[in-house]
Design an enzyme around this catalytic site. Structure first.
Site, PDB file in Angstrom:
ATOM      1  N   ASP A  53     -31.362   1.239 -42.424  1.00 14.00           N
ATOM      2  CA  ASP A  53     -32.222   1.794 -40.852  1.00 14.00           C
ATOM      3  C   ASP A  53     -31.391   2.863 -41.321  1.00 14.00           C
ATOM      4  O   ASP A  53     -30.099   3.147 -41.368  1.00 14.00           O
ATOM      5  CB  ASP A  53     -32.039   0.802 -40.077  1.00 14.00           C
ATOM      6  CG  ASP A  53     -33.349   0.825 -39.184  1.00 14.00           C
ATOM      7  OD1 ASP A  53     -34.094   2.228 -39.396  1.00 14.00           O
ATOM      8  OD2 ASP A  53     -33.665  -0.378 -38.760  1.00 14.00           O
TER       9      ASP A  53
HETATM   10  C1  NOJ Z   1     -34.925   2.419 -36.891  1.00 17.44           C
HETATM   11  C2  NOJ Z   1     -35.735   1.839 -36.491  1.00 17.44           C
HETATM   12  O1  NOJ Z   1     -35.098   0.382 -36.333  1.00 17.44           O
HETATM   13  C3  NOJ Z   1     -36.796   1.340 -37.680  1.00 17.44           C
HETATM   14  O2  NOJ Z   1     -37.432   0.442 -37.754  1.00 17.44           O
HETATM   15  C4  NOJ Z   1     -37.527   2.747 -38.277  1.00 17.44           C
HETATM   16  O3  NOJ Z   1     -38.376   2.239 -39.000  1.00 17.44           O
HETATM   17  C5  NOJ Z   1     -36.703   3.544 -38.387  1.00 17.44           C
HETATM   18  N1  NOJ Z   1     -35.489   3.943 -36.860  1.00 17.44           N
HETATM   19  C6  NOJ Z   1     -37.313   5.115 -38.490  1.00 17.44           C
HETATM   20  O4  NOJ Z   1     -37.624   5.460 -37.045  1.00 17.44           O
END
Ligand code: NOJ
Length: 770
Positions: A295
């Site tokens: 993430d």
């Molecule tokens: C952080 C988020 O937790 C995740 O769900 C997301 O896909 C990414 N950012 C990219 O935007």
């Protein structure tokens, strides 16, 4: 003409034919003219420098504070030229992405195409209801279709990869990200996960209108302690397996080609360095063959977790655990270069990750045609088509839940004299898009006020007052709202949360109506005019006062661009609501966690017994239970039949019953199958959903519903953490909600305790015979 010439002409025609066949895009055809994937990738990797390999593992933000693409500056382009970038996220647009891809393909040494990712979570331009809402449709076919449309639209705009579905089970409505998932139940979550993966990935990744799915956030991110986003998770291995892992297994079995690990730690082990779960379970046991992306900066955050001393250490831990692509930490891309060169981090680990990413690019067909997603003509033709907009309206109708309808005040007549439309969300254009609106635009939203104006007769007077802001203490609008309400035939009061009160980093410690909204409702109620409340919100809201004091409540969630059309379709009876709650609505924060599949305990909650498991200052039951949702018609359940009441592991139990629409209009009912193991070696839940179907019936129509329930669906983890089917009696409950059980029977599992393969997933099959 010499033989040789004829032969060469023949081969020329054959080659042309083969490339024509190849262009038609089927996966099988690709193998006709290209070396098999492994050979192709091995030979490519042989040519790659270490920098280029690490570049493939690096994903950089392409967006910035001004929106998509605004982060791609000259420095980033230069990195692409040098082969130091594998992927960008938060980018969009066929023209822009074609130009960016061109740099990678034509100006970098090896011409390896980039992969473009975006959070296409509930639609791209055509924004559908948020996932928590669409789960309330209990209609996986519709959810799949919405994901399909999202894929077609986003693929036409240059996107190869969506960070969805979000399949985290969430039991705590304080957690803002509950809006992104399918609610509290693992079976419903698994069905919805599968539907979305199928929708995004369609008939195969090589087609130009499909995108790579990325179930997230592996795993148990939704169990954040106290519902506080990014928080630690304490969970038993049994619950982890039975509840949180199941939707991921469903997504993997549906063929999801990538997966994102969560920010959270589980019992102290951060997911971005969790080898047991990322490699031993996911890859080895489940056989997942896609790639894993971290993430956002979650590799760098291993330092904050306190399991890595520095960035190199963090990179090493993540890579060794099985993470393949680094989202934005820039640790895989640059941070570990020297350590790999010095042999402190094995290049073999790097190679494994590179291979998985290149394989995915290959499967997407990017080595055949890196621009196949970036065609401005296709983008123009495919986005926001009329049929998509119509389906967004249908999907919103299917997702809305009628919580209360005292004295059948709904549906309303279209020729009422005067309707007062009040509330901070009545004419709000941003809120219905919810969080992750992708490329959704406010200009495409139909507000509730607009929808109502369109639906009613031309003589009906619509009066509107905002009353108050969504999240503010200003009461100065109350007076106008009350004067608009007075003398109206009915008040439509649209209350709830703004789009940015749920989603990432949007946990709330209170889960009622924000600020002065309840006061506004109280003031308006003093007029004595009937109130219909329409709620827009990204989490279950504790609204005991409304539940007690207003006659009708419609839970609309964030319904997407067709918000107002769908809400008025339901208010005025053009659509008969049939959505059911995918999540329990608690009475107050203090009742959390509040979910239907809890264990019985030794002191089951009882109004009569003070020494039982409950609060002294709250009723036992939640405000609205899981599976609850009313209709404008009624359904009668009867004639339950269980064929062959003795079953064994591996068998399928046939359950049949009759469902009749006994009301006055066409409508739908979500029939729900729950089971309860009466005596087991581990205390079982009081009930568990194991099958459901949304059934549409004309008035007076009766259907026979047949459910084939795999006995293996009743398996649980025993003391030795083996997944087993235990012999014994099982109660079978057929209900209209988890609390409204209409038919009840039992059957017996015979034979010995049987261990089953817990890397397989089972679903009930439901047949509707009309
Ligand atoms: C952080 C988020 O937790 C995740 O769900 C997301 O896909 C990414 N950012 C990219 O935007």
């Amino acid at each position: 003409m010499g033989k040789l010439k004829i032969l060469s002409e023949f081969f020329l025609v054959l080659a042309l034919f083969l490339s024509f066949v190849a262009m038609s895009g089927s996966e099988a055809n690709l193998s006709l003219f290209k070396p098999p994937m492994n050979e192709f990738i091995d030979s490519l990797m042989n040519k790659m420098t270490l920098e280029e390999k690490l570049g493939q593992l690096a994903q950089y933000p392409g967006g910035g504070s001004l929106g998509f693409n605004t982060g791609i500056d000259d420095d980033k382009k230069e990195m692409v030229r040098k082969g130091r970038v594998g992927s960008f996220l938060h980018v969009s647009g066929a023209d822009f992405l074609a130009d960016l891809q061109k740099i990678a393909v034509e100006e970098s040494r090896l011409g390896i195409p980039l992969i473009f990712g975006l959070d296409v979570v509930h639609g791209f331009k055509t924004v559908f209801p948020v996932p928590l809402a669409s789960a309330c449709s209990f209609e996986p076919e519709a959810v799949e279709k919405a994901a399909r449309i999202a894929a077609v639209e986003s693929a036409a705009s240059g996107i190869h990869w969506t960070f969805a579905p979000m399949v985290d089970i969430a039991l705590d409505p304080r957690w803002g990200r509950i809006v992104e998932g399918a609610g509290e139940d693992s079976y419903l979550g698994a069905v919805m996960a599968k539907a979305q993966v199928n929708g995004f990935q369609g008939d195969g990744l090589s087609f130009e209108n499909t995108i790579l799915a990325c179930p997230k956030h592996f795993v148990a991110y939704g169990a954040a302690c106290g519902g506080r986003d990014y928080n630690s998770v304490e969970v038993s291995m049994r619950t982890l397996n039975e509840v949180y892992l199941l939707p991921f297994l469903a997504a993997v079995r549906a063929g999801a080609g990538s997966l994102m690990c969560g920010f959270n730690d589980i019992n102290g082990e951060p997911m971005s360095s969790n080898k047991e779960l990322l490699t031993d379970l996911l890859r080895v046991k489940w056989g997942f063959d896609g790639f894993i992306v971290s993430d956002w900066n979650s590799i760098g955050e291993l330092i904050n977790h306190g399991v890595a001393g520095n960035r190199v250490d963090a990179g090493k831990k993540a890579l060794s655990a099985g993470v393949d692509m680094d989202m934005t930490s820039n640790i895989f891309g640059e941070g570990i270069l020297k350590s790999v060169e010095k042999g402190e981090i094995s290049e073999k680990l790097v190679d494994k990750a590179v291979k998985r990413i290149l394989e995915t690019k290959y499967k997407l067909g990017l080595f055949d045609d890196p621009y196949k997603y970036c065609k401005p003509e296709v983008e123009k033709a495919e986005i926001l088509k009329e049929e998509y907009i119509q389906f967004a309206r249908e999907m919103a109708c299917k997702s809305i839940v009628l919580l209360k309808n005292k004295n059948e005040i709904l549906p309303l007549k279209k020729d009422l004299e005067k309707i007062a439309v009040i509330g901070p969300l009545a004419d709000d254009r941003r809120t219905p898009l919810g969080s992750w609106k992708a490329a959704g635009e406010e200009k495409d939203v139909v507000t509730v006020l607009e929808g109502i104006k369109k639906a009613v007769s031309k003589d009906t007077k619509i009066l509107y007052a905002k009353g108050c802001e969504i999240n503010d203490d200003d009461r100065s609008g109350f007076e106008e709202a009350v004067s608009v309400a007075e003398g109206a035939d009915v008040i439509i009061l649209v209350l709830g949360e703004s789009a940015d009160m749920s989603g990432e980093a949007r946990s709330r410690s209170k889960i009622g109506l924000p600020r002065v909204q309840k006061e506004l409702a109280e003031k308006i109620a003093e007029t004595g005019v009937n109130i219909v409340v329409v709620l827009m919100n990204g989490r279950p809201l504790a609204i005991p006062w409304l539940a007690e004091n207003v006659p009708a409540i419609l839970e609309a969630w964030f319904p997407g661009i067709q918000s107002g059309s769908a809400v008025s379709d339901i208010l005025f009876g053009d659509y008969n609501p049939g959505g059911k709650l995918a999540v329990t609505v608690p009475r107050s924060v203090g009742q959390i966690p509040c979910f239907y599949y809890h264990r019985n305990t030794g002191r089951p909650p009882s109004e009569e017994n003070p020494y039982s498991s409950k609060y002294i200052d709250l009723p036992i039951k939640p405000l609205y239970p899981f599976g609850h949702g009313l209709s404008y018609t009624e359904f009668k359940y009867s004639k339950l039949r269980i064929e062959d009441k003795k079953e064994e592991a591996g068998d399928s139990l046939k359950i049949a019953f009759s469902l009749k629409n006994t009301g006055k209009i066409f409508g739908s009912e979500v029939v729900q199958l729950y089971v309860r193991d009466i005596v087991a070696s581990i205390a079982p839940p009081v009930k568990k959903l194991v099958g459901f179907k949304r059934v549409y019936l004309e008035k007076g129509e009766e259907a026979e519903i047949i459910i084939y329930l795999p006995v293996n669906l009743l398996a649980f983890y025993n003391k030795d953490m083996k997944k087993v089917v235990e012999p014994g009696k099982v109660e079978v409950m057929i209900g209209s909600s988890s609390q409204d059980i209409r038919l009840d029977a039992s059957f017996v599992i015979e034979g010995k305790e049987t261990e089953i393969d817990d890397s397989e997933i089972y679903y009930s099959v439901v047949e509707v015979k009309k």
